[in-house]
Design an enzyme around this catalytic site. Structure first.
Site, PDB file in Angstrom:
ATOM      1  N   LYS A  54      -1.339  -2.976 -16.029  1.00 56.18           N
ATOM      2  CA  LYS A  54      -0.531  -2.104 -15.160  1.00 56.18           C
ATOM      3  C   LYS A  54       0.287  -2.950 -14.184  1.00 56.18           C
ATOM      4  CE  LYS A  54      -4.533  -1.564 -12.082  1.00 56.18           C
ATOM      5  NZ  LYS A  54      -5.706  -0.702 -11.781  1.00 56.18           N
ATOM      6  N   TYR A 274      12.030 -15.717  14.898  1.00 52.15           N
ATOM      7  CA  TYR A 274      12.302 -14.459  15.595  1.00 52.15           C
ATOM      8  C   TYR A 274      11.268 -14.178  16.679  1.00 52.15           C
ATOM      9  CZ  TYR A 274      15.700 -13.101  12.003  1.00 52.15           C
ATOM     10  OH  TYR A 274      16.784 -13.035  11.172  1.00 52.15           O
TER      11      TYR A 274
HETATM   12  C1  LIG Z   1      -6.857  -1.451 -11.998  1.00 49.58           C
HETATM   13  C2  LIG Z   1      -8.030  -0.902 -12.695  1.00 49.58           C
HETATM   14  C3  LIG Z   1      -8.841  -1.731 -13.470  1.00 49.58           C
HETATM   15  C4  LIG Z   1      -8.716  -3.243 -13.460  1.00 49.58           C
HETATM   16  O1  LIG Z   1      -9.292  -3.692 -12.263  1.00 49.58           O
HETATM   17  P1  LIG Z   1      -9.445  -5.264 -11.941  1.00 49.58           P
HETATM   18  O2  LIG Z   1     -10.236  -5.279 -10.692  1.00 49.58           O
HETATM   19  O3  LIG Z   1      -8.061  -5.776 -11.754  1.00 49.58           O
HETATM   20  O4  LIG Z   1     -10.115  -5.879 -13.086  1.00 49.58           O
HETATM   21  C5  LIG Z   1      -9.836  -1.146 -14.238  1.00 49.58           C
HETATM   22  N1  LIG Z   1     -10.054   0.190 -14.191  1.00 49.58           N
HETATM   23  C6  LIG Z   1      -9.321   1.015 -13.414  1.00 49.58           C
HETATM   24  C7  LIG Z   1      -9.621   2.467 -13.391  1.00 49.58           C
HETATM   25  C8  LIG Z   1      -8.290   0.497 -12.629  1.00 49.58           C
HETATM   26  O5  LIG Z   1      -7.570   1.311 -11.847  1.00 49.58           O
END
Ligand SMILES: *Cc1c(COP(=O)(O)O)cnc(C)c1O
Length: 385
Positions: A54, A274
């Site tokens: 993702k 800044y």
């Molecule tokens: C993002 C996500 C993962 C992966 O999590 P990591 O900690 O990056 O391994 C797995 N399951 C769900 C439901 C997620 O939202």
């Protein structure tokens, strides 16, 4: 192993080269991501290992990461949105793709079209998806997310009970996976892990048989009872180390470097940046580095404010950011840096001596956020694919 390009990638003390037109570079080792996936797959065998890609493979770029994973043998991917699933489908034609945000209203036709499997997370969502199946007169692929204590997405126990009795809805589903997500998997001593596992056992037993999945990167480090049929790591694939019970068998896959544009002398009493938030208490040498919050360099990495404040590696030496992080620039105190603080030189923002976890901690955030925010302005270079 020692002489493989991937090994050199990690042991080399020098920051990566920056292409002429860019002031910064993100070097992504897609081959290392594939090796990390293989290492996790070995760790959890005989369970299967999926890949969570993702947010454009946590900001590293699905176009390079997904093909490398497919070549390594990965056949199951998780994304968040329908559009992300469509992108992955083009790169992994025969894979199973799960969509964690589920069947977002209006996305059903797209999900069918690209053969993506929505992870359904409420009874209303399950019923709406099943209704579409009845219209098509063919069970629709689906995964179910069961809430076991995270209280984010997922069917409650009451909803699972109601679904258990709703044979018509169940018959309309081609149930590919039942899953849940852990709240505190990074801490092996947290009793919530065992409690969530027990709830998962109970809830999934109320439903027809399907493959089961509970663990992400940290959960799979909790040991065999958490592996079930499929684990779903994301962060660890990219070299992330969030588990507090010991290191995962993975190595960093990303390096980030930016150029020094100028080195200037600031007299004692002079302020930098800044709002003049930092004052030199001695004659100081300040390197002006071409990386800012537009490049994903967190503004919270500005000098101390409840967390340590950011650092970069200049000529192999860690040097502190002083003053505010601005859109395009950071200012680094290189007074004590013996060598390498020269105009045009590359400084390391992420690399072997400065992990995404360290960078996150010093900016008051986590490595996940450092990774996913890496900006689009730095040149991206892919190696090891
Ligand atoms: C993002 C996500 C993962 C992966 O999590 P990591 O900690 O990056 O391994 C797995 N399951 C769900 C439901 C997620 O939202």
């Amino acid at each position: 192993m020692k002489d493989s390009p991937a090994a050199q990638f990690h042991v080399s003390g020098r920051p990566p080269e920056i292409p002429p037109g860019a002031t910064g570079v993100v070097v992504v080792d897609a081959g290392q991501v594939a090796m990390n996936w293989l290492a996790l797959k070995r760790l959890v065998a005989p369970a299967d290992c999926a890949a969570v890609v993702k947010a454009d493979a946590y900001g590293l770029g699905v176009a390079a990461i997904v093909p490398a994973l497919v070549r390594a043998g990965c056949t199951t991917f998780f994304v968040a949105t329908p559009d992300e699933a469509a992108e992955v489908r083009l790169l992994a034609r025969d894979s199973e793709i799960f969509v964690l945000d589920g069947a977002v209203p209006g996305s059903e036709a797209l999900l069918d079209d690209i053969r993506a499997v929505p992870v359904l997370a409420s009874l209303a969502e399950v019923k709406a998806w099943a209704k579409g199946a009845e219209e098509k007169r063919r069970p629709r692929p689906a995964a179910l997310n069961l809430d076991t204590g995270l209280n984010r997405l997922g069917l409650s126990e009451a909803e699972v009970l109601e679904l258990q009795r709703d044979k018509r809805t169940l018959a309309a589903l081609d149930l590919r996976l039942v899953m849940s997500h852990l709240a505190s998997a990074d801490d092996p001593d947290d009793p919530k892990n065992a409690a969530q596992r027990a709830r998962f056992e109970k809830l999934k037993a109320m439903l027809p048989y399907a493959r089961a999945s509970l663990a992400a990167s940290d959960g799979l480090m909790l040991g065999k009872p958490f592996h079930y049929d499929l684990v779903r790591p994301g962060y660890a694939l990219y070299g992330g180390q969030a588990f507090r019970g010991g290191p995962a068998p993975v190595a960093p896959a990303v390096r980030v470097a930016a150029r020094i544009l100028q080195v200037r002398e600031v007299p004692a009493g002079g302020t930098v940046g800044y709002s003049g938030t930092w004052t030199a208490t001695r004659p100081a040498r300040i390197a002006i580095v071409a990386a800012g919050y537009a490049d994903g360099f967190a503004r919270t990495a500005s000098a101390p404010q409840g967390h340590p404040g950011g650092e970069v590696r200049v000529g192999g030496t860690l040097a502190p950011i002083v003053g505010r992080v601005s859109m395009d620039l950071i200012t680094v105190d290189v007074t004590d840096v013996p060598a390498g603080a020269d105009r045009g030189a590359a400084v390391e923002l992420i690399g072997p001596g400065l992990t995404i976890e360290q960078a996150g901690q010093r900016a008051g955030t986590i490595g996940y956020e450092v990774l996913t925010r890496l900006g689009r302005r730095f040149k991206r270079v892919y190696v090891g694919g």
